[in-house]
Design a protein around this motif. Structure first.
Motif, PDB file in Angstrom:
ATOM      1  N   VAL A 290       0.855  -1.181   0.000  1.00 14.97           N
ATOM      2  CA  VAL A 290       0.000   0.000   0.000  1.00 14.97           C
ATOM      3  C   VAL A 290       0.896   1.238   0.000  1.00 14.97           C
ATOM      4  O   VAL A 290       1.717   1.412   0.906  1.00 14.97           O
ATOM      5  N   SER A 291       0.746   2.054  -1.017  1.00 13.59           N
ATOM      6  CA  SER A 291       1.555   3.277  -1.178  1.00 13.59           C
ATOM      7  C   SER A 291       3.048   2.971  -1.089  1.00 13.59           C
ATOM      8  O   SER A 291       3.822   3.736  -0.517  1.00 13.59           O
ATOM      9  N   GLY A 292       3.451   1.837  -1.642  1.00 16.38           N
ATOM     10  CA  GLY A 292       4.857   1.465  -1.687  1.00 16.38           C
ATOM     11  C   GLY A 292       5.386   0.746  -0.462  1.00 16.38           C
ATOM     12  O   GLY A 292       6.552   0.384  -0.420  1.00 16.38           O
ATOM     13  N   TYR A 293       4.532   0.517   0.539  1.00 19.02           N
ATOM     14  CA  TYR A 293       4.990  -0.119   1.783  1.00 19.02           C
ATOM     15  C   TYR A 293       4.197  -1.387   2.071  1.00 19.02           C
ATOM     16  O   TYR A 293       3.028  -1.496   1.708  1.00 19.02           O
ATOM     17  N   PRO A 294       4.807  -2.345   2.779  1.00 16.38           N
ATOM     18  CA  PRO A 294       4.126  -3.614   3.043  1.00 16.38           C
ATOM     19  C   PRO A 294       2.958  -3.451   4.009  1.00 16.38           C
ATOM     20  O   PRO A 294       3.031  -2.686   4.969  1.00 16.38           O
ATOM     21  N   SER A 295       1.882  -4.164   3.718  1.00 13.30           N
ATOM     22  CA  SER A 295       0.704  -4.186   4.575  1.00 13.30           C
ATOM     23  C   SER A 295       0.328  -5.644   4.792  1.00 13.30           C
ATOM     24  O   SER A 295       0.438  -6.461   3.879  1.00 13.30           O
ATOM     25  N   MET A 296      -0.134  -5.951   5.993  1.00 15.12           N
ATOM     26  CA  MET A 296      -0.439  -7.336   6.371  1.00 15.12           C
ATOM     27  C   MET A 296       0.823  -8.205   6.274  1.00 15.12           C
ATOM     28  O   MET A 296       0.875  -9.210   5.584  1.00 15.12           O
ATOM     29  N   ILE A 297       1.858  -7.795   6.986  1.00 16.55           N
ATOM     30  CA  ILE A 297       3.135  -8.509   7.016  1.00 16.55           C
ATOM     31  C   ILE A 297       2.926  -9.858   7.682  1.00 16.55           C
ATOM     32  O   ILE A 297       2.358  -9.956   8.766  1.00 16.55           O
ATOM     33  N   THR A 298       3.385 -10.901   7.018  1.00 16.67           N
ATOM     34  CA  THR A 298       3.197 -12.256   7.529  1.00 16.67           C
ATOM     35  C   THR A 298       4.131 -13.216   6.808  1.00 16.67           C
ATOM     36  O   THR A 298       4.748 -12.850   5.805  1.00 16.67           O
ATOM     37  N   GLN A 299       4.227 -14.407   7.299  1.00 17.37           N
ATOM     38  CA  GLN A 299       4.887 -15.476   6.564  1.00 17.37           C
ATOM     39  C   GLN A 299       3.910 -16.630   6.326  1.00 17.37           C
ATOM     40  O   GLN A 299       4.289 -17.687   5.863  1.00 17.37           O
ATOM     41  N   PHE A 300       2.616 -16.388   6.608  1.00 18.42           N
ATOM     42  CA  PHE A 300       1.561 -17.371   6.409  1.00 18.42           C
ATOM     43  C   PHE A 300       0.549 -16.843   5.401  1.00 18.42           C
ATOM     44  O   PHE A 300      -0.058 -15.793   5.617  1.00 18.42           O
ATOM     45  N   PHE A 301       0.368 -17.578   4.317  1.00 16.38           N
ATOM     46  CA  PHE A 301      -0.502 -17.148   3.234  1.00 16.38           C
ATOM     47  C   PHE A 301      -1.514 -18.242   2.917  1.00 16.38           C
ATOM     48  O   PHE A 301      -1.301 -19.411   3.253  1.00 16.38           O
ATOM     49  N   ASN A 302      -2.603 -17.855   2.262  1.00 16.55           N
ATOM     50  CA  ASN A 302      -3.604 -18.808   1.791  1.00 16.55           C
ATOM     51  C   ASN A 302      -3.358 -19.090   0.320  1.00 16.55           C
ATOM     52  O   ASN A 302      -2.835 -18.237  -0.412  1.00 16.55           O
ATOM     53  N   SER A 303      -3.763 -20.260  -0.137  1.00 16.28           N
ATOM     54  CA  SER A 303      -3.654 -20.598  -1.539  1.00 16.28           C
ATOM     55  C   SER A 303      -4.402 -19.550  -2.356  1.00 16.28           C
ATOM     56  O   SER A 303      -5.533 -19.194  -2.045  1.00 16.28           O
ATOM     57  N   GLY A 304      -3.755 -19.014  -3.377  1.00 15.95           N
ATOM     58  CA  GLY A 304      -4.345 -17.974  -4.208  1.00 15.95           C
ATOM     59  C   GLY A 304      -3.939 -16.568  -3.804  1.00 15.95           C
ATOM     60  O   GLY A 304      -4.205 -15.612  -4.535  1.00 15.95           O
ATOM     61  N   ASP A 305      -3.288 -16.414  -2.648  1.00 14.02           N
ATOM     62  CA  ASP A 305      -2.799 -15.097  -2.222  1.00 14.02           C
ATOM     63  C   ASP A 305      -1.619 -14.664  -3.088  1.00 14.02           C
ATOM     64  O   ASP A 305      -0.871 -15.491  -3.617  1.00 14.02           O
ATOM     65  N   THR A 306      -1.424 -13.359  -3.167  1.00 12.39           N
ATOM     66  CA  THR A 306      -0.214 -12.816  -3.764  1.00 12.39           C
ATOM     67  C   THR A 306       0.801 -12.610  -2.644  1.00 12.39           C
ATOM     68  O   THR A 306       0.509 -11.968  -1.640  1.00 12.39           O
TER      69      THR A 306
ATOM     70  N   ILE B 186      18.585  -1.779  -9.708  1.00 10.49           N
ATOM     71  CA  ILE B 186      18.425  -0.650  -8.792  1.00 10.49           C
ATOM     72  C   ILE B 186      19.528   0.366  -9.070  1.00 10.49           C
ATOM     73  O   ILE B 186      20.664   0.007  -9.346  1.00 10.49           O
ATOM     74  N   PRO B 187      19.183   1.657  -8.974  1.00 10.49           N
ATOM     75  CA  PRO B 187      20.171   2.713  -9.219  1.00 10.49           C
ATOM     76  C   PRO B 187      20.984   2.990  -7.958  1.00 10.49           C
ATOM     77  O   PRO B 187      20.617   2.558  -6.865  1.00 10.49           O
ATOM     78  N   PRO B 188      22.069   3.727  -8.088  1.00  8.97           N
ATOM     79  CA  PRO B 188      22.781   4.156  -6.885  1.00  8.97           C
ATOM     80  C   PRO B 188      21.887   5.098  -6.081  1.00  8.97           C
ATOM     81  O   PRO B 188      21.040   5.785  -6.639  1.00  8.97           O
ATOM     82  N   GLY B 189      22.053   5.088  -4.779  1.00 12.60           N
ATOM     83  CA  GLY B 189      21.277   5.984  -3.936  1.00 12.60           C
ATOM     84  C   GLY B 189      20.899   5.343  -2.623  1.00 12.60           C
ATOM     85  O   GLY B 189      21.353   4.256  -2.282  1.00 12.60           O
ATOM     86  N   SER B 190      20.027   6.026  -1.887  1.00 16.45           N
ATOM     87  CA  SER B 190      19.577   5.564  -0.572  1.00 16.45           C
ATOM     88  C   SER B 190      18.072   5.371  -0.573  1.00 16.45           C
ATOM     89  O   SER B 190      17.353   6.020  -1.340  1.00 16.45           O
ATOM     90  N   ASN B 191      17.607   4.514   0.313  1.00 16.18           N
ATOM     91  CA  ASN B 191      16.179   4.258   0.513  1.00 16.18           C
ATOM     92  C   ASN B 191      15.462   3.879  -0.779  1.00 16.18           C
ATOM     93  O   ASN B 191      14.437   4.435  -1.130  1.00 16.18           O
ATOM     94  N   ILE B 192      16.010   2.899  -1.475  1.00 18.80           N
ATOM     95  CA  ILE B 192      15.430   2.378  -2.709  1.00 18.80           C
ATOM     96  C   ILE B 192      14.565   1.177  -2.341  1.00 18.80           C
ATOM     97  O   ILE B 192      14.995   0.296  -1.597  1.00 18.80           O
ATOM     98  N   ILE B 193      13.348   1.139  -2.863  1.00 18.79           N
ATOM     99  CA  ILE B 193      12.420   0.044  -2.559  1.00 18.79           C
ATOM    100  C   ILE B 193      12.237  -0.823  -3.793  1.00 18.79           C
ATOM    101  O   ILE B 193      12.034  -0.309  -4.899  1.00 18.79           O
ATOM    102  N   THR B 194      12.336  -2.141  -3.599  1.00 20.45           N
ATOM    103  CA  THR B 194      11.987  -3.086  -4.656  1.00 20.45           C
ATOM    104  C   THR B 194      10.896  -4.005  -4.120  1.00 20.45           C
ATOM    105  O   THR B 194      10.871  -4.330  -2.928  1.00 20.45           O
ATOM    106  N   VAL B 195       9.984  -4.398  -5.003  1.00 13.06           N
ATOM    107  CA  VAL B 195       8.908  -5.313  -4.645  1.00 13.06           C
ATOM    108  C   VAL B 195       8.858  -6.417  -5.693  1.00 13.06           C
ATOM    109  O   VAL B 195       8.832  -6.139  -6.897  1.00 13.06           O
TER     110      VAL B 195
END
Length: 138
Positions: free
Chosen positions: A44-60, A95-104
């Motif tokens: 959401v807006s570039g940041y993780p939401s519903m952080i978990t390591q448990f997912f349901n079949s069909g989840d992204t 990723i380019p050089p720099g700080s606070n770069i986000i990859t998903v």
């Protein structure tokens, strides 16, 4: 005097802990540096939401990585392995050089079981390994 020694020893032991998360292994020792890494159901807006390591079949499953700094451009690659340890998918981003770069990196998962994601920089430099579960408990 014993109390000061005890507190010093505790502080030393806490500061010497391994740099790992409960979901896997993380190397923060080389450029580019991983500032944070999470598995989440949504971004959401570039940041993780519903952080978990448990997912349901069909989840992204979303692998969110904050690179705290990068002196040069680098190719970041994920490799996804299914419950039977077979290679399932791979994707890369530069990723380019720099700080606070986000990859998903995202993948919809249907197969139940324990999955593993490997994160590499410049094809061969292993940086992180994360485990997650689809419709199962560890």
């Amino acid at each position: 005097m014993k109390r000061i020694l005890f507190v010093t020893v505790i502080i030393f032991l806490v500061s010497c802990q391994k740099e790992t998360k409960s979901v896997g292994f993380i190397s923060r020792s080389r450029d580019p540096y991983i500032g944070d890494i999470e598995l989440a159901k949504h971004i959401v807006s570039g940041y993780p939401s519903m952080i978990t390591q448990f997912f349901n079949s069909g989840d992204t499953v979303n692998l969110w990585v904050l690179w705290s700094s990068s002196a040069d451009s680098h190719l970041v690659t994920t490799r996804w392995y299914g419950p039977d340890s077979t290679f399932q998918d791979s994707s890369s981003v530069k990723i380019p050089p720099g700080s606070n770069i986000i990859t998903v990196f995202s993948r919809r998962i249907y197969q139940r079981g324990e999955w593993f994601i490997s994160l590499f920089v410049d094809q061969t430099d292993f940086r992180a390994g994360l485990v997650f579960y689809v419709d199962t408990l560890p």
